[in-house]
Design a protein around this motif. Structure first.
Motif, PDB file in Angstrom:
ATOM      1  N   ALA A  59       0.839  -1.185   0.000  1.00  0.00           N
ATOM      2  CA  ALA A  59       0.000   0.000   0.000  1.00  0.00           C
ATOM      3  C   ALA A  59       0.881   1.244   0.000  1.00  0.00           C
ATOM      4  O   ALA A  59       1.969   1.254   0.578  1.00  0.00           O
ATOM      5  N   LEU A  60       0.403   2.294  -0.657  1.00  0.00           N
ATOM      6  CA  LEU A  60       1.182   3.528  -0.719  1.00  0.00           C
ATOM      7  C   LEU A  60       1.491   4.075   0.672  1.00  0.00           C
ATOM      8  O   LEU A  60       2.557   4.664   0.886  1.00  0.00           O
ATOM      9  N   SER A  61       0.587   3.868   1.607  1.00  0.00           N
ATOM     10  CA  SER A  61       0.760   4.410   2.941  1.00  0.00           C
ATOM     11  C   SER A  61       1.902   3.760   3.715  1.00  0.00           C
ATOM     12  O   SER A  61       2.377   4.336   4.700  1.00  0.00           O
ATOM     13  N   VAL A  62       2.347   2.575   3.286  1.00  0.00           N
ATOM     14  CA  VAL A  62       3.415   1.875   3.997  1.00  0.00           C
ATOM     15  C   VAL A  62       4.655   1.667   3.142  1.00  0.00           C
ATOM     16  O   VAL A  62       5.681   1.208   3.658  1.00  0.00           O
ATOM     17  N   LYS A  63       4.587   1.985   1.876  1.00  0.00           N
ATOM     18  CA  LYS A  63       5.712   1.759   0.971  1.00  0.00           C
ATOM     19  C   LYS A  63       6.948   2.501   1.461  1.00  0.00           C
ATOM     20  O   LYS A  63       6.891   3.681   1.805  1.00  0.00           O
ATOM     21  N   GLY A  64       8.066   1.791   1.507  1.00  0.00           N
ATOM     22  CA  GLY A  64       9.307   2.357   1.995  1.00  0.00           C
ATOM     23  C   GLY A  64       9.516   2.179   3.474  1.00  0.00           C
ATOM     24  O   GLY A  64      10.630   2.396   3.973  1.00  0.00           O
ATOM     25  N   ARG A  65       8.477   1.785   4.206  1.00  0.00           N
ATOM     26  CA  ARG A  65       8.574   1.584   5.645  1.00  0.00           C
ATOM     27  C   ARG A  65       8.381   0.118   6.046  1.00  0.00           C
ATOM     28  O   ARG A  65       8.991  -0.339   7.011  1.00  0.00           O
ATOM     29  N   PHE A  66       7.531  -0.598   5.318  1.00  0.00           N
ATOM     30  CA  PHE A  66       7.226  -1.993   5.634  1.00  0.00           C
ATOM     31  C   PHE A  66       7.857  -2.905   4.596  1.00  0.00           C
ATOM     32  O   PHE A  66       7.932  -2.557   3.411  1.00  0.00           O
ATOM     33  N   THR A  67       8.279  -4.095   5.034  1.00  0.00           N
ATOM     34  CA  THR A  67       8.866  -5.078   4.134  1.00  0.00           C
ATOM     35  C   THR A  67       8.308  -6.459   4.435  1.00  0.00           C
ATOM     36  O   THR A  67       8.345  -6.913   5.576  1.00  0.00           O
ATOM     37  N   LEU A  68       7.790  -7.126   3.410  1.00  0.00           N
ATOM     38  CA  LEU A  68       7.305  -8.494   3.541  1.00  0.00           C
ATOM     39  C   LEU A  68       8.424  -9.461   3.157  1.00  0.00           C
ATOM     40  O   LEU A  68       9.112  -9.252   2.155  1.00  0.00           O
ATOM     41  N   SER A  69       8.602 -10.500   3.946  1.00  0.00           N
ATOM     42  CA  SER A  69       9.603 -11.515   3.645  1.00  0.00           C
ATOM     43  C   SER A  69       9.095 -12.874   4.103  1.00  0.00           C
ATOM     44  O   SER A  69       8.062 -12.962   4.771  1.00  0.00           O
ATOM     45  N   ARG A  70       9.821 -13.939   3.756  1.00  0.00           N
ATOM     46  CA  ARG A  70       9.392 -15.275   4.145  1.00  0.00           C
ATOM     47  C   ARG A  70      10.571 -16.149   4.514  1.00  0.00           C
ATOM     48  O   ARG A  70      11.698 -15.953   4.046  1.00  0.00           O
ATOM     49  N   ASP A  71      10.290 -17.120   5.363  1.00  0.00           N
ATOM     50  CA  ASP A  71      11.243 -18.147   5.748  1.00  0.00           C
ATOM     51  C   ASP A  71      10.574 -19.485   5.459  1.00  0.00           C
ATOM     52  O   ASP A  71       9.706 -19.928   6.212  1.00  0.00           O
ATOM     53  N   ASN A  72      10.962 -20.123   4.368  1.00  0.00           N
ATOM     54  CA  ASN A  72      10.320 -21.362   3.955  1.00  0.00           C
ATOM     55  C   ASN A  72      10.557 -22.502   4.940  1.00  0.00           C
ATOM     56  O   ASN A  72       9.699 -23.367   5.107  1.00  0.00           O
ATOM     57  N   THR A  73      11.714 -22.501   5.593  1.00  0.00           N
ATOM     58  CA  THR A  73      12.023 -23.538   6.570  1.00  0.00           C
ATOM     59  C   THR A  73      11.048 -23.517   7.736  1.00  0.00           C
ATOM     60  O   THR A  73      10.657 -24.563   8.250  1.00  0.00           O
ATOM     61  N   LYS A  74      10.649 -22.324   8.149  1.00  0.00           N
ATOM     62  CA  LYS A  74       9.750 -22.165   9.283  1.00  0.00           C
ATOM     63  C   LYS A  74       8.292 -22.007   8.872  1.00  0.00           C
ATOM     64  O   LYS A  74       7.431 -21.829   9.738  1.00  0.00           O
ATOM     65  N   ASN A  82       8.795  -0.527  10.028  1.00  0.00           N
ATOM     66  CA  ASN A  82       9.707   0.500  10.518  1.00  0.00           C
ATOM     67  C   ASN A  82       9.059   1.878  10.437  1.00  0.00           C
ATOM     68  O   ASN A  82       8.083   2.078   9.721  1.00  0.00           O
ATOM     69  N   SER A  83       9.629   2.816  11.166  1.00  0.00           N
ATOM     70  CA  SER A  83       9.139   4.199  11.171  1.00  0.00           C
ATOM     71  C   SER A  83       7.637   4.253  11.392  1.00  0.00           C
ATOM     72  O   SER A  83       6.901   4.932  10.678  1.00  0.00           O
ATOM     73  N   LEU A  84       7.183   3.550  12.400  1.00  0.00           N
ATOM     74  CA  LEU A  84       5.750   3.425  12.644  1.00  0.00           C
ATOM     75  C   LEU A  84       5.121   4.764  13.013  1.00  0.00           C
ATOM     76  O   LEU A  84       5.739   5.592  13.690  1.00  0.00           O
ATOM     77  N   LYS A  85       3.889   4.942  12.556  1.00  0.00           N
ATOM     78  CA  LYS A  85       3.115   6.149  12.795  1.00  0.00           C
ATOM     79  C   LYS A  85       1.841   5.797  13.561  1.00  0.00           C
ATOM     80  O   LYS A  85       1.364   4.673  13.477  1.00  0.00           O
ATOM     81  N   PRO A  86       1.268   6.760  14.287  1.00  0.00           N
ATOM     82  CA  PRO A  86       0.006   6.469  14.989  1.00  0.00           C
ATOM     83  C   PRO A  86      -1.084   5.935  14.069  1.00  0.00           C
ATOM     84  O   PRO A  86      -1.884   5.094  14.496  1.00  0.00           O
ATOM     85  N   GLU A  87      -1.126   6.389  12.822  1.00  0.00           N
ATOM     86  CA  GLU A  87      -2.131   5.910  11.889  1.00  0.00           C
ATOM     87  C   GLU A  87      -1.923   4.462  11.456  1.00  0.00           C
ATOM     88  O   GLU A  87      -2.779   3.888  10.781  1.00  0.00           O
ATOM     89  N   ASP A  88      -0.804   3.861  11.832  1.00  0.00           N
ATOM     90  CA  ASP A  88      -0.586   2.442  11.591  1.00  0.00           C
ATOM     91  C   ASP A  88      -1.289   1.574  12.631  1.00  0.00           C
ATOM     92  O   ASP A  88      -1.316   0.344  12.488  1.00  0.00           O
TER      93      ASP A  88
END
Length: 116
Positions: A59-74, A82-88
């Motif tokens: 979402a544009l509101s989180v781009k540059g601050r949030f990152t999705l990743s995965r661990d297939n083993t788990k 990151n850089s969390l805001k009250p609107e989050d």
């Protein structure tokens, strides 16, 4: 049947960081779609980040601050916030779609509260 369990939410000062986890009951290789959504009282559930066919969108509101990743083993998908805001502030939900026609599954959610 796919079970999704979110964790990692909490109370954090504005500007801080959290990492949310979504652990699945099966291999994430067999899941067509994984996504993070959030919802606050009186509002519709909002898309935060999704991944399908190795493509991730935010979402544009989180781009540059949030990152999705995965661990297939788990069998776990993460959302680094990151850089969390009250609107989050919201309940964050993990979402998965499996098979064809696709069947949709949701976790129970984890609360994120950001204070200023």
């Amino acid at each position: 049947q796919v079970q999704l369990v979110e964790s990692g939410g909490g109370l954090v000062q504005a500007g801080g960081s959290l990492r949310l986890s979504c652990t699945t009951s099966r291999s994430i290789f067999s899941i067509n779609y994984m996504g993070w959504y959030r919802q606050t009282p009186g509002k519709q559930r909002e898309l935060v980040a999704v991944t399908r066919d190795s493509i991730t969108n935010y979402a544009l509101s989180v781009k540059g601050r949030f990152t999705l990743s995965r661990d297939n083993t788990k069998n776990t998908v993460y959302l680094q916030m990151n850089s969390l805001k009250p609107e989050d502030t919201a309940v964050y939900y993990c979402n998965a779609k499996v098979g064809w026609p696709e069947t949709e599954y949701w976790g129970q959610g984890t609360q994120v509260t950001v204070f200023s």
